[in-house]
Structures are given as C-alpha cells and as structure tokens.
Design an enzyme around this catalytic site. Sequence first.
Site, PDB file in Angstrom:
ATOM      1  N   ASP A   1     -20.209   3.071  14.049  1.00 32.08           N
ATOM      2  CA  ASP A   1     -19.669   2.849  12.880  1.00 32.08           C
ATOM      3  C   ASP A   1     -20.296   3.459  11.655  1.00 32.08           C
ATOM      4  OD1 ASP A   1     -17.921   1.450  10.702  1.00 32.08           O
ATOM      5  OD2 ASP A   1     -17.818  -0.275  12.166  1.00 32.08           O
TER       6      ASP A   1
ATOM      7  N   GLU B   1       0.822  -1.281   0.032  1.00 31.63           N
ATOM      8  CA  GLU B   1       0.000   0.101  -0.057  1.00 31.63           C
ATOM      9  C   GLU B   1       0.838   1.368  -0.040  1.00 31.63           C
ATOM     10  OE1 GLU B   1      -1.177  -2.136   2.404  1.00 31.63           O
ATOM     11  OE2 GLU B   1      -3.465  -2.611   1.921  1.00 31.63           O
TER      12      GLU B   1
HETATM   13  C1  FMN Z   1     -11.727   5.562   8.795  1.00 24.06           C
HETATM   14  C2  FMN Z   1     -11.599   4.189   8.618  1.00 24.06           C
HETATM   15  C3  FMN Z   1     -11.706   3.344   9.697  1.00 24.06           C
HETATM   16  C4  FMN Z   1     -11.729   1.999   9.586  1.00 24.06           C
HETATM   17  N1  FMN Z   1     -11.759   1.310  10.782  1.00 24.06           N
HETATM   18  C5  FMN Z   1     -11.530  -0.133  10.711  1.00 24.06           C
HETATM   19  C6  FMN Z   1     -11.322  -0.966  11.736  1.00 24.06           C
HETATM   20  O1  FMN Z   1     -11.749  -0.620  13.060  1.00 24.06           O
HETATM   21  N2  FMN Z   1     -11.193  -2.437  11.725  1.00 24.06           N
HETATM   22  C7  FMN Z   1     -10.843  -3.146  10.694  1.00 24.06           C
HETATM   23  O2  FMN Z   1     -10.553  -4.067  10.636  1.00 24.06           O
HETATM   24  N3  FMN Z   1     -11.196  -2.030   9.482  1.00 24.06           N
HETATM   25  C8  FMN Z   1     -11.331  -0.873   9.552  1.00 24.06           C
HETATM   26  N4  FMN Z   1     -11.408  -0.219   8.251  1.00 24.06           N
HETATM   27  C9  FMN Z   1     -11.100  -0.945   7.070  1.00 24.06           C
HETATM   28  C10 FMN Z   1      -9.969  -1.157   6.790  1.00 24.06           C
HETATM   29  O3  FMN Z   1      -8.970  -0.359   6.839  1.00 24.06           O
HETATM   30  C11 FMN Z   1      -9.855  -1.371   5.047  1.00 24.06           C
HETATM   31  O4  FMN Z   1     -10.660  -2.347   4.856  1.00 24.06           O
HETATM   32  C12 FMN Z   1      -8.413  -1.714   4.694  1.00 24.06           C
HETATM   33  O5  FMN Z   1      -8.409  -1.906   3.330  1.00 24.06           O
HETATM   34  C13 FMN Z   1      -8.195  -3.309   5.231  1.00 24.06           C
HETATM   35  O6  FMN Z   1      -6.887  -3.652   4.755  1.00 24.06           O
HETATM   36  P1  FMN Z   1      -6.457  -4.919   4.542  1.00 24.06           P
HETATM   37  O7  FMN Z   1      -7.320  -5.829   3.592  1.00 24.06           O
HETATM   38  O8  FMN Z   1      -5.039  -4.809   3.854  1.00 24.06           O
HETATM   39  O9  FMN Z   1      -6.239  -5.509   5.844  1.00 24.06           O
HETATM   40  C14 FMN Z   1     -11.542   1.274   8.429  1.00 24.06           C
HETATM   41  C15 FMN Z   1     -11.507   2.132   7.270  1.00 24.06           C
HETATM   42  C16 FMN Z   1     -11.446   3.383   7.382  1.00 24.06           C
HETATM   43  C17 FMN Z   1     -11.396   4.315   6.161  1.00 24.06           C
END
Ligand code: FMN
Length: 432
Positions: free
Chosen positions: A242, A196
């Site tokens: 959320d 990323e």
């Molecule tokens: C503001 C914001 C808050 C988020 N909070 C969470 C969270 O608390 N827990 C979680 O697992 N994903 C959360 N997400 C979603 C992940 O960051 C997102 O799906 C990310 O792409 C996951 O990356 P990965 O697939 O590489 O693990 C959030 C996204 C945003 C934009």
Amino acid sequence: MGLRSVLTGATTTLTEPVDPRFELAALAVQDESLPLVFESVAGYPEVSAVTNVVSSRDRIASALGVESGDIVTALTNATTAPRELSAPMDAMFEHVADSPTVADYVPIPTYYAEHERQYIASGIVVAQDPDTGVHNLSFHRLMYDGDTDFVMRLVERHLHDIRTRTDGPLGVAIVVGVHPAVELAAATSGSPDMSELEVANALLDGDLATTTIDGLTVPAEAELVMTGQIRAETRSDGPFVDLSRTWDTVRQQPVVEITSLHLRPDPNVRVVVPGRREHAHLMGLPQEPRIHRIVENTVPTVQEIVLTPGGCSWLHGVVAIEKRTEGDAKNAGLAALAAHPSMKRVVVVDEDIDPADSDAVEWAIATRVQADEDVETIEKAKGSSLDPSQDFETGTLTKWLIDATVPENREQSDFAEATVPGVENVHLEEYQ
Ligand SMILES: Cc1cc2nc3c(=O)[nH]c(=O)nc-3n(C[C@H](O)[C@H](O)[C@H](O)COP(=O)(O)O)c2cc1C
C-alpha cells in the site's frame, strides 16, 4: 478530454518489449518523473501501457492547465461548483468480449516480489447510488483471481455504503485510462450527493465527454472499461503493497465478476505502481483543499498546505502561514493534524518557505527550530492504519508538530535567506 490529451510533450516512449511481470514496474520506478509509454507489452501485441502521468505536482498542474501552486484552488473551485455533464455521446471504446478471461486481453502487472500477485491499481469503479441517483467514482485496487474475477479492496466509504444499500449484486463499471482530472475527482471524497464526474467536468472547463454503458455513465474516452457485479462472496485480498510501500494485511474482500470488456482501438492501458509517486499524489492532493479550509478557520492567514511525497503524501504535512502572533503556528499545526487524522507529523513554516520543497522545509527546521520549545508530541492518538510503526495493540501512535517559523521576539531579518541578485534573470544556455 481523455488520457491521450496529456500524452504529448515530455513523454518517453519505450519500443522494446516489456514484461508486465516486474519488468514494467521496474522501468516505471527507475525515474518516476518520466511519463512512460510502453509500446510493446510482451504477450499483448495490440496494447500499450502508460505510467507516471501524474507523478509530480508540475505534471498534474499542466494537465489541469494551472500553475503548480494553484492546484488546490482548482480542486476547491471544482468541488464547490461542479459542472453539469453534456448529453451522453458515442463511446470511443468498443465491445471486445463477454465474460472474458481478463488477462487474455489486458496486461495485469505484478509489482513486488515477496508475495507475488497481479493487481490493477489504476481502476476507477463507477456505481450509481440507489437513493440519490448520483454516480460515485472511486479507486479500488483489484487483485486478479483468474478468469472473470477480481478481489476488490472496499474501505468503508461511499461505494461500500452504496453496496450496503443495494439489494443483491451491485452493478459497476471499472474504468482504466482517463484524463488526470477524472483520476483526481475519483480520489476526492465529498458528500454522497457530490458527482465526481461533474467535479471532473468542472476541472476540464466542461470538456468531459461521457457515455452510457449498462446503465452507468462513464468517460467516453476511457481506454478500458469493464462492467460487472460486486458479489456477496469474499476472498482473501493480498498481501498488497500500500501507500506506505510496506505490505498491507490480508483481509476478506468482495469478488467482482467481469461480464463485459471494452477497449479503445490501440488502447493505452494505464498503470499505477502501488505505493509510488502517482498513488501518493492521487491520494494526498484531493485531501489538501479540505485541510486548507479547516486550518483557515483557525489561522485565516494560512497560505498553503502540502502532504509531502516523502511522507507518502499521507502521513506528513507542511503548512505555510503568514504568522501574525506567537502561537499561530502551533494552532495551525494542531488544526492540520485534526483535519487529516492520518497525518502523523506536521511542520509549520513561514510564507517565505515553499512547503512543496523538501529542501526548503528542512532548511527552515535547521535554521529556525529549537527542539525543546518548538516540537510538541501528542501521545496515544489515532493515526493511519498504514503506519507500520504504530502500536497495533491499542491502534494508537504519537503525533508531532514542529513549529519551524521564526520566533516573534527575534529580528526577522536574521532568519531571511540571503539571495544572489539576478539569479532568476540569467540562463546558462545564453552564456554557452
Ligand atoms: C491509486 C489509488 C488506489 C486506491 N485504492 C483504494 C482501495 O483499494 N480501496 C479503497 O477503498 N480506496 C482506495 N483508494 C482511495 C479511494 O479511491 C478514495 O478515498 C476515494 O475518494 C473514495 O471515494 P468515496 O469516498 O466517494 O467512496 C485509492 C486511491 C488511489 C488514488
């Protein structure tokens, strides 16, 4: 490039002291289109807070240096051709404390009253995959639990998987206050070997400076960096508001213990108010390139797809197509529903309707739809866990598809919006 490079132009600076307990969030949601810099945060004389940086597609486009309609193309290009990082440079942040009582150094806001909790919702967690060596970036809400501790919401995606494959506590860096390109890249899910940071670097044309801290690569211009460990211990997370702006359920989630805290001089602590526009845009926008690709397999003439802010940028989508045959619209809508399983309603419009303009989409529904023919419902489908209207016993809900395109067997000109000639060429200020 960092957060500061986008805090120019139409940014509103508030100089009066603001309380991080509710007041900061109250000001932030008054008018979410206004990027706000809180110069004086009560109790934190050294710190400013910043919010509403990516609260509209126009602001995101301007941060990326593209037109609003080209954000999805920019994201697609960056994920298909990530750009290698330059050699690490010196950090612009400085070490402040070890094993800190975090709330002594940075404001951790409370946003919603019923179940008051202090949360950081703008934290990007950086961790290294033990098998590929790739650094994963993802947002995780962090509930402050006193002293050095946060409870981290960890959905079963890449970071969760990295943790499962790591022996003992997982070392992480938590980064707050970076360029919007890094925020968008962090919110993107790709294959586990996608970096990323390199996606962000591609979005920034190679201008992302990084540095190394505790063996992890992080943006060198970050405003706040905390390093620490995700421990085996779990505690209750929430209740938290959320994306749906309703209360999420309480779950047992892992504890992150902060071992060191670093700040830039005069730091701008980035605040994202949970459930509001920035949260929605950062969640929804990175999904659009993937949905677009999947719909394109079915209807190659798809023009644009938007997850709309009114539908939490997650539950409702609009797909604009150039319709070639009757049935294209329903196929495009079904493909979009399948591509993003959390999508509950999809509206398919012709290419003369801007899918990001909710008034235009409603106008298309008002003038082109007959519900008995153009609305399909799909019962007992799996949807988003965030939708409070679902049947929680079965975990299913009803999806719907609205075909708001002009029927092929009707005169297309009967449905065209009449235009006032010259409307784009006249400017009120020139007549004053
Ligand atoms: C503001 C914001 C808050 C988020 N909070 C969470 C969270 O608390 N827990 C979680 O697992 N994903 C959360 N997400 C979603 C992940 O960051 C997102 O799906 C990310 O792409 C996951 O990356 P990965 O697939 O590489 O693990 C959030 C996204 C945003 C934009």
